[in-house]
Design a protein around this motif. Structure first.
Motif, PDB file in Angstrom:
ATOM      1  N   PHE A 183     -32.468  -0.417 131.766  1.00  0.00           N
ATOM      2  CA  PHE A 183     -32.024   0.039 130.502  1.00  0.00           C
ATOM      3  C   PHE A 183     -31.376  -1.031 129.788  1.00  0.00           C
ATOM      4  O   PHE A 183     -31.457  -1.440 128.500  1.00  0.00           O
ATOM      5  CB  PHE A 183     -31.000   1.137 130.621  1.00  0.00           C
ATOM      6  CG  PHE A 183     -31.567   2.216 131.110  1.00  0.00           C
ATOM      7  CD1 PHE A 183     -32.873   2.998 130.574  1.00  0.00           C
ATOM      8  CD2 PHE A 183     -31.621   2.635 132.698  1.00  0.00           C
ATOM      9  CE1 PHE A 183     -33.560   3.908 130.947  1.00  0.00           C
ATOM     10  CE2 PHE A 183     -32.105   3.681 133.303  1.00  0.00           C
ATOM     11  CZ  PHE A 183     -33.390   4.514 132.193  1.00  0.00           C
ATOM     12  N   GLY A 184     -30.564  -2.104 130.471  1.00  0.00           N
ATOM     13  CA  GLY A 184     -29.847  -3.150 129.904  1.00  0.00           C
ATOM     14  C   GLY A 184     -30.874  -4.116 129.363  1.00  0.00           C
ATOM     15  O   GLY A 184     -30.621  -4.753 128.271  1.00  0.00           O
ATOM     16  N   PHE A 185     -31.926  -4.379 130.024  1.00  0.00           N
ATOM     17  CA  PHE A 185     -32.942  -5.316 129.370  1.00  0.00           C
ATOM     18  C   PHE A 185     -33.808  -4.928 128.250  1.00  0.00           C
ATOM     19  O   PHE A 185     -33.855  -5.640 127.332  1.00  0.00           O
ATOM     20  CB  PHE A 185     -34.004  -5.975 130.507  1.00  0.00           C
ATOM     21  CG  PHE A 185     -33.264  -6.871 131.367  1.00  0.00           C
ATOM     22  CD1 PHE A 185     -33.252  -8.256 130.932  1.00  0.00           C
ATOM     23  CD2 PHE A 185     -33.263  -6.613 132.705  1.00  0.00           C
ATOM     24  CE1 PHE A 185     -32.515  -9.243 131.738  1.00  0.00           C
ATOM     25  CE2 PHE A 185     -32.935  -7.783 133.573  1.00  0.00           C
ATOM     26  CZ  PHE A 185     -32.516  -9.028 132.862  1.00  0.00           C
ATOM     27  N   ILE A 186     -33.842  -3.562 128.259  1.00  0.00           N
ATOM     28  CA  ILE A 186     -34.331  -3.043 127.021  1.00  0.00           C
ATOM     29  C   ILE A 186     -33.591  -3.125 125.941  1.00  0.00           C
ATOM     30  O   ILE A 186     -33.942  -3.306 124.736  1.00  0.00           O
ATOM     31  CB  ILE A 186     -34.905  -1.493 127.522  1.00  0.00           C
ATOM     32  CG1 ILE A 186     -36.089  -1.581 128.383  1.00  0.00           C
ATOM     33  CG2 ILE A 186     -35.198  -0.797 126.179  1.00  0.00           C
ATOM     34  CD1 ILE A 186     -36.476  -0.018 128.783  1.00  0.00           C
ATOM     35  N   ALA A 187     -32.299  -2.532 126.072  1.00  0.00           N
ATOM     36  CA  ALA A 187     -31.469  -2.672 125.224  1.00  0.00           C
ATOM     37  C   ALA A 187     -31.099  -4.196 124.552  1.00  0.00           C
ATOM     38  O   ALA A 187     -31.329  -4.352 123.332  1.00  0.00           O
ATOM     39  CB  ALA A 187     -30.114  -2.210 125.575  1.00  0.00           C
ATOM     40  N   ALA A 188     -31.135  -5.017 125.409  1.00  0.00           N
ATOM     41  CA  ALA A 188     -31.035  -6.402 125.032  1.00  0.00           C
ATOM     42  C   ALA A 188     -32.033  -6.971 124.202  1.00  0.00           C
ATOM     43  O   ALA A 188     -31.812  -7.495 123.203  1.00  0.00           O
ATOM     44  CB  ALA A 188     -30.775  -7.429 126.254  1.00  0.00           C
ATOM     45  N   ALA A 189     -33.193  -6.635 124.923  1.00  0.00           N
ATOM     46  CA  ALA A 189     -34.435  -7.082 123.935  1.00  0.00           C
ATOM     47  C   ALA A 189     -34.503  -6.415 122.341  1.00  0.00           C
ATOM     48  O   ALA A 189     -34.795  -7.179 121.606  1.00  0.00           O
ATOM     49  CB  ALA A 189     -35.868  -6.769 124.703  1.00  0.00           C
ATOM     50  N   LEU A 190     -34.045  -5.283 122.321  1.00  0.00           N
ATOM     51  CA  LEU A 190     -34.202  -4.449 121.055  1.00  0.00           C
ATOM     52  C   LEU A 190     -33.261  -5.174 120.088  1.00  0.00           C
ATOM     53  O   LEU A 190     -33.616  -5.370 118.916  1.00  0.00           O
ATOM     54  CB  LEU A 190     -34.154  -2.915 121.132  1.00  0.00           C
ATOM     55  CG  LEU A 190     -35.303  -2.336 121.896  1.00  0.00           C
ATOM     56  CD1 LEU A 190     -35.059  -0.820 122.117  1.00  0.00           C
ATOM     57  CD2 LEU A 190     -36.741  -2.625 120.970  1.00  0.00           C
ATOM     58  N   THR A 191     -31.932  -5.210 120.747  1.00  0.00           N
ATOM     59  CA  THR A 191     -30.908  -5.728 119.741  1.00  0.00           C
ATOM     60  C   THR A 191     -31.080  -6.973 119.386  1.00  0.00           C
ATOM     61  O   THR A 191     -30.792  -7.415 118.398  1.00  0.00           O
ATOM     62  CB  THR A 191     -29.562  -5.251 120.230  1.00  0.00           C
ATOM     63  OG1 THR A 191     -29.369  -5.667 121.572  1.00  0.00           O
ATOM     64  CG2 THR A 191     -29.125  -3.911 120.406  1.00  0.00           C
ATOM     65  N   THR A 192     -31.516  -7.761 120.344  1.00  0.00           N
ATOM     66  CA  THR A 192     -31.631  -9.379 120.041  1.00  0.00           C
ATOM     67  C   THR A 192     -32.949  -9.486 119.211  1.00  0.00           C
ATOM     68  O   THR A 192     -32.725 -10.574 117.986  1.00  0.00           O
ATOM     69  CB  THR A 192     -31.743 -10.238 121.526  1.00  0.00           C
ATOM     70  OG1 THR A 192     -30.897  -9.802 122.054  1.00  0.00           O
ATOM     71  CG2 THR A 192     -31.845 -11.650 121.115  1.00  0.00           C
ATOM     72  N   VAL A 193     -34.027  -9.102 119.262  1.00  0.00           N
ATOM     73  CA  VAL A 193     -35.004  -9.137 118.593  1.00  0.00           C
ATOM     74  C   VAL A 193     -34.863  -8.855 117.010  1.00  0.00           C
ATOM     75  O   VAL A 193     -35.481  -9.241 116.124  1.00  0.00           O
ATOM     76  CB  VAL A 193     -36.478  -8.629 118.891  1.00  0.00           C
ATOM     77  CG1 VAL A 193     -37.585  -8.480 118.282  1.00  0.00           C
ATOM     78  CG2 VAL A 193     -36.716  -9.291 120.629  1.00  0.00           C
ATOM     79  N   ALA A 194     -33.912  -7.863 116.851  1.00  0.00           N
ATOM     80  CA  ALA A 194     -33.578  -7.060 115.538  1.00  0.00           C
ATOM     81  C   ALA A 194     -32.961  -8.443 114.640  1.00  0.00           C
ATOM     82  O   ALA A 194     -33.220  -8.228 113.445  1.00  0.00           O
ATOM     83  CB  ALA A 194     -32.382  -6.236 115.428  1.00  0.00           C
ATOM     84  N   PHE A 195     -32.642  -9.472 115.196  1.00  0.00           N
ATOM     85  CA  PHE A 195     -32.063 -10.642 114.123  1.00  0.00           C
ATOM     86  C   PHE A 195     -33.109 -11.437 113.864  1.00  0.00           C
ATOM     87  O   PHE A 195     -33.102 -12.341 112.830  1.00  0.00           O
ATOM     88  CB  PHE A 195     -31.236 -11.461 114.822  1.00  0.00           C
ATOM     89  CG  PHE A 195     -29.783 -10.626 114.826  1.00  0.00           C
ATOM     90  CD1 PHE A 195     -28.924 -10.330 113.733  1.00  0.00           C
ATOM     91  CD2 PHE A 195     -29.540  -9.822 116.066  1.00  0.00           C
ATOM     92  CE1 PHE A 195     -27.871  -9.736 113.915  1.00  0.00           C
ATOM     93  CE2 PHE A 195     -28.186  -9.083 116.027  1.00  0.00           C
ATOM     94  CZ  PHE A 195     -27.521  -8.877 115.074  1.00  0.00           C
TER      95      PHE A 195
END
Length: 94
Positions: free
Chosen positions: A11-23
């Protein structure tokens, strides 16, 4: 066999990917338009500072998803800040 979906890092990696790619769209737009006029410099500085603290937290807690996400987020937002400063400087000479 470990069920990857049930591990906290999944779940951490999914959250990390989504919030990072948002920029990424903001970086691309800033490069294409050669303007970051609508992006607040104060927000960028505060956000980058917060991200640096997340990186320190991730190192101290050995949280790989948090570390990776925040390093990439820091790079993307520092890029936006750098471009904002360059484009603002160039606007004075146009």
């Amino acid at each position: 066999m470990v069920d990857i979906v049930n591990t906290p890092n999944f779940f951490g990696f999914i959250a990390a990917a989504l919030t990072t790619v948002a920029f990424l769209p903001q970086v691309i737009k800033t490069i294409k338009t050669k303007s970051a006029e609508d992006v607040s410099i104060v927000m960028l500085i505060m956000f980058i500072t917060g991200v640096l603290f997340w990186i320190l937290y991730a190192i101290q807690t050995n949280s790989l998803p948090v570390l990776i996400a925040n390093i990439i987020t820091c790079i993307l937002n520092t890029t936006i800040l750098f471009l904002k400063l360059i484009y603002k400087k160039n606007e004075h000479f146009v």
